[in-house]
Motif scaffolding. Structure first.
Motif, PDB file in Angstrom:
ATOM      1  N   UNK A 215       0.416  -1.273  -0.437  1.00  0.00           N
ATOM      2  CA  UNK A 215       0.116   0.215   0.510  1.00  0.00           C
ATOM      3  C   UNK A 215       0.545   1.105   0.107  1.00  0.00           C
ATOM      4  N   UNK A 216       0.559   2.348  -0.679  1.00  0.00           N
ATOM      5  CA  UNK A 216       1.328   2.832  -0.712  1.00  0.00           C
ATOM      6  C   UNK A 216       0.192   4.438  -1.512  1.00  0.00           C
ATOM      7  N   UNK A 217       0.476   5.968  -1.067  1.00  0.00           N
ATOM      8  CA  UNK A 217       0.114   7.242  -1.215  1.00  0.00           C
ATOM      9  C   UNK A 217       0.859   7.657  -2.442  1.00  0.00           C
ATOM     10  N   UNK A 218       0.057   7.726  -3.392  1.00  0.00           N
ATOM     11  CA  UNK A 218       1.094   9.176  -3.975  1.00  0.00           C
ATOM     12  C   UNK A 218       0.534  10.799  -3.492  1.00  0.00           C
ATOM     13  N   UNK A 219       1.461  11.133  -3.305  1.00  0.00           N
ATOM     14  CA  UNK A 219       1.312  12.782  -3.081  1.00  0.00           C
ATOM     15  C   UNK A 219       1.856  14.173  -3.670  1.00  0.00           C
ATOM     16  N   UNK A 220       1.795  15.156  -3.141  1.00  0.00           N
ATOM     17  CA  UNK A 220       2.858  15.742  -4.467  1.00  0.00           C
ATOM     18  C   UNK A 220       4.229  16.430  -3.019  1.00  0.00           C
ATOM     19  N   UNK A 221       4.920  16.664  -3.966  1.00  0.00           N
ATOM     20  CA  UNK A 221       6.521  17.437  -3.238  1.00  0.00           C
ATOM     21  C   UNK A 221       5.875  17.946  -1.776  1.00  0.00           C
ATOM     22  N   UNK A 222       4.886  19.015  -1.674  1.00  0.00           N
ATOM     23  CA  UNK A 222       4.889  19.554  -0.985  1.00  0.00           C
ATOM     24  C   UNK A 222       4.197  19.017   0.325  1.00  0.00           C
ATOM     25  N   UNK A 223       3.466  17.753   0.160  1.00  0.00           N
ATOM     26  CA  UNK A 223       3.669  16.916   1.546  1.00  0.00           C
ATOM     27  C   UNK A 223       5.131  16.348   2.059  1.00  0.00           C
ATOM     28  N   UNK A 224       5.701  15.933   1.384  1.00  0.00           N
ATOM     29  CA  UNK A 224       7.153  15.581   1.388  1.00  0.00           C
ATOM     30  C   UNK A 224       7.459  16.831   2.101  1.00  0.00           C
ATOM     31  N   UNK A 225       8.192  18.316   1.876  1.00  0.00           N
ATOM     32  CA  UNK A 225       8.683  18.593   1.778  1.00  0.00           C
ATOM     33  C   UNK A 225       7.981  19.701   3.375  1.00  0.00           C
ATOM     34  N   UNK A 226       7.015  19.040   4.074  1.00  0.00           N
ATOM     35  CA  UNK A 226       6.398  19.537   4.827  1.00  0.00           C
ATOM     36  C   UNK A 226       7.072  18.346   6.465  1.00  0.00           C
ATOM     37  N   UNK A 227       7.084  17.107   5.672  1.00  0.00           N
ATOM     38  CA  UNK A 227       7.624  15.619   6.053  1.00  0.00           C
ATOM     39  C   UNK A 227       9.331  16.576   6.628  1.00  0.00           C
ATOM     40  N   UNK A 228       9.719  17.234   5.520  1.00  0.00           N
ATOM     41  CA  UNK A 228      11.506  17.420   6.116  1.00  0.00           C
ATOM     42  C   UNK A 228      11.563  18.560   7.003  1.00  0.00           C
ATOM     43  N   UNK A 229      10.381  19.024   6.957  1.00  0.00           N
ATOM     44  CA  UNK A 229      10.254  20.557   7.475  1.00  0.00           C
ATOM     45  C   UNK A 229      10.550  20.046   9.184  1.00  0.00           C
ATOM     46  N   UNK A 230      10.283  18.849   9.290  1.00  0.00           N
ATOM     47  CA  UNK A 230      10.846  18.453  11.122  1.00  0.00           C
ATOM     48  C   UNK A 230      11.761  18.503  11.311  1.00  0.00           C
ATOM     49  N   UNK A 231      12.704  17.987   9.734  1.00  0.00           N
ATOM     50  CA  UNK A 231      14.365  18.393  10.029  1.00  0.00           C
ATOM     51  C   UNK A 231      15.113  19.341   9.915  1.00  0.00           C
ATOM     52  N   UNK A 232      14.531  19.668   8.758  1.00  0.00           N
ATOM     53  CA  UNK A 232      15.397  20.736   7.943  1.00  0.00           C
ATOM     54  C   UNK A 232      15.102  22.257   8.716  1.00  0.00           C
ATOM     55  N   UNK A 233      15.838  23.723   8.934  1.00  0.00           N
ATOM     56  CA  UNK A 233      15.270  24.585   9.184  1.00  0.00           C
ATOM     57  C   UNK A 233      15.169  25.611   7.761  1.00  0.00           C
ATOM     58  N   UNK A 234      15.069  25.153   7.179  1.00  0.00           N
ATOM     59  CA  UNK A 234      14.740  25.619   5.328  1.00  0.00           C
ATOM     60  C   UNK A 234      13.172  25.692   5.412  1.00  0.00           C
ATOM     61  N   UNK A 235      12.617  26.258   4.338  1.00  0.00           N
ATOM     62  CA  UNK A 235      11.701  26.413   3.544  1.00  0.00           C
ATOM     63  C   UNK A 235      12.099  25.612   2.475  1.00  0.00           C
ATOM     64  N   UNK A 236      11.252  24.062   2.393  1.00  0.00           N
ATOM     65  CA  UNK A 236      11.757  23.191   2.160  1.00  0.00           C
ATOM     66  C   UNK A 236      11.131  22.961   0.916  1.00  0.00           C
ATOM     67  N   UNK A 237       9.835  23.321   0.692  1.00  0.00           N
ATOM     68  CA  UNK A 237       9.414  23.726  -0.945  1.00  0.00           C
ATOM     69  C   UNK A 237      10.033  24.376  -1.800  1.00  0.00           C
ATOM     70  N   UNK A 238      11.258  25.076  -1.236  1.00  0.00           N
ATOM     71  CA  UNK A 238      12.120  25.909  -2.478  1.00  0.00           C
ATOM     72  C   UNK A 238      13.067  24.873  -2.493  1.00  0.00           C
TER      73      UNK A 238
END
Ligand SMILES: [Zn+2]
Length: 87
Positions: free
Chosen positions: A1-24
């Motif tokens: 099972x996997x759900x496809x999301x857009x990159x903004x969702x992934x950026x939100x997860x990485x946002x918990x790790x990196x102190x940068x605006x990850x979508x950019x």
């Protein structure tokens, strides 16, 4: 099972790790050399975590999982990560 999301969702997860605006943040694919902002990539969520894939060649750019209070970050599919220092 996997759900496809857009990159903004992934950026939100990485946002918990990196102190940068990850979508950019821009990632250059190690597979095909294309550079995309993370917001323009495709993300797939599994039970184990999230995989960010190159929209051109489907290489796994970034894998991130959170297990027992730790983030596991596999970035072997990224040749270069470009991070803007401007807000
Ligand atoms: Zn690629």
């Amino acid at each position: 099972m996997e759900n496809k999301l857009d990159g903004n969702a992934a950026a939100g997860i990485l946002q918990a790790i990196f102190p940068f605006e990850m979508t950019l943040v821009q990632a250059t694919c190690a597979g095909c050399g294309t550079t995309n902002s993370l917001g323009a990539t495709a993300a797939y969520m599994h039970g184990m975590g999230t995989v960010v894939r190159c929209p051109s060649c489907d290489t796994a750019l970034i894998r991130v999982a959170q297990v027992k209070g730790r983030y596991f970050l596999d970035m072997r599919g990224v040749r270069v990560l470009q991070i803007s220092t401007e807000a």
